[in-house]
Design an enzyme around this catalytic site. Structure first.
Site, PDB file in Angstrom:
ATOM      1  N   SER A 136       0.607  -0.007  -4.239  1.00 14.38           N
ATOM      2  CA  SER A 136       2.128   0.224  -4.678  1.00 14.38           C
ATOM      3  C   SER A 136       2.014   0.737  -5.954  1.00 14.38           C
ATOM      4  CB  SER A 136       2.917  -0.737  -4.549  1.00 14.38           C
ATOM      5  OG  SER A 136       4.135  -0.469  -5.249  1.00 14.38           O
ATOM      6  N   TYR A 149       5.693  -9.575  -7.449  1.00 11.87           N
ATOM      7  CA  TYR A 149       4.975  -8.404  -6.525  1.00 11.87           C
ATOM      8  C   TYR A 149       4.028  -7.452  -7.195  1.00 11.87           C
ATOM      9  CZ  TYR A 149       5.179  -4.315  -3.218  1.00 11.87           C
ATOM     10  OH  TYR A 149       5.010  -3.382  -2.168  1.00 11.87           O
ATOM     11  N   LYS A 153       0.046  -6.592  -6.499  1.00  6.50           N
ATOM     12  CA  LYS A 153      -0.492  -5.079  -6.118  1.00  6.50           C
ATOM     13  C   LYS A 153      -1.569  -4.785  -7.307  1.00  6.50           C
ATOM     14  CE  LYS A 153       1.697  -4.400  -2.238  1.00  6.50           C
ATOM     15  NZ  LYS A 153       0.924  -4.659  -0.902  1.00  6.50           N
TER      16      LYS A 153
END
EC number: 1.1.1.10
Length: 244
Positions: A136, A149, A153
């Site tokens: 991402s 998150y 990533k």
């Protein structure tokens, strides 16, 4: 451009919805033999109706032992797309152990485990292979309420590079694709607020979010021999977000 994926056997995690499902459909259309992995049996059943001949494995990748058992006998795999992921959006001061554990178990640990299973099989066969990790833009930018998150990533990006270094001598390429917001059903719901969407769109030079085919096309290119000299890369599909 003929990507010459026909006859290759590909495994896709997070295959029930969104980018994973679209990747399965594109690989099936290209003549690949696909193993679709999802934790939701109903999603797999409907996927098989759309893509007859697709093999399915229903397992929760957050469960190490269940994943080992489910994929132990998966057979030879040439191409792997590690797409499964979860996102729990919490302010930093409110991050919970449960959100942390689940996020790292699915977004990072499962990538290691599934990639080990596939890579060991490739090495045992003496066969070349390709792994694509779906990362991402959040791996490289701090986003409010995305501390866990973003961390998963960021870890996935550097894992991709280490995997490329260690697996390269075995003729296994490893790359990541790093999308911006993607207009999956979940993405559409999460970014339906015009004010919230504008704040992100103002940071994207092309002024729009990604469609699923933008990401899937990049994944298929990286899986194909057309990218045979590309490994250890993190490829943005972000409309220029990371350039700003």
């Amino acid at each position: 451009m003929d990507l010459r994926l026909a006859g290759r056997r590909a495994l896709v995690t997070g295959a029930g919805k969104g980018i994973g499902r679209s990747t399965v459909k594109a690989l099936h259309a290209a003549g690949a033999r696909v193993v679709a992995v999802s934790r939701t049996q109903a999603d797999l059943d409907s996927l098989v109706r759309e893509c007859p001949g697709t093999e399915t494995v229903c397992v929760d990748l957050a469960d190490w032992e269940a994943t080992e058992q489910a994929l132990r006998g998966v057979g030879p795999v040439d191409l792997l797309v590690n797409n499964a992921a979860v996102a729990f959006l919490q302010p930093f001061l409110e991050v919970t152990k449960e959100a942390y554990d689940m996020s790292f178990n699915v977004n990072l640990r499962a990538v290691i485990q599934v990639s080990q299973i596939v890579a060991r099989g490739l090495i045992a066969r003496g066969a070349p292979g390709v792994i694509v990790n779906v990362s991402s833009q959040a791996s490289q930018r701090g986003l409010t309420n995305h501390s866990v998150y973003c961390s998963t990533k960021g870890a996935l990006d550097i894992l991709t590079k280490v995997m490329a270094v260690e697996l390269g001598p075995h003729k296994i390429r490893v790359n990541a694709v790093n999308p911006t917001v993607v207009m999956t059903p979940m993405g559409q719901a999460a970014w339906s607020d015009p004010q919230k969407a504008k704040a992100m769109l103002d940071r994207i030079p092309l002024g729009r979010f990604a469609e699923m085919e933008n990401v899937v096309d990049t994944i298929l290119f990286l899986l194909s021999d057309r990218s045979s000299m590309t490994t250890g890369s993190t490829v943005p599909v972000d409309g220029g977000f990371l350039a700003t």
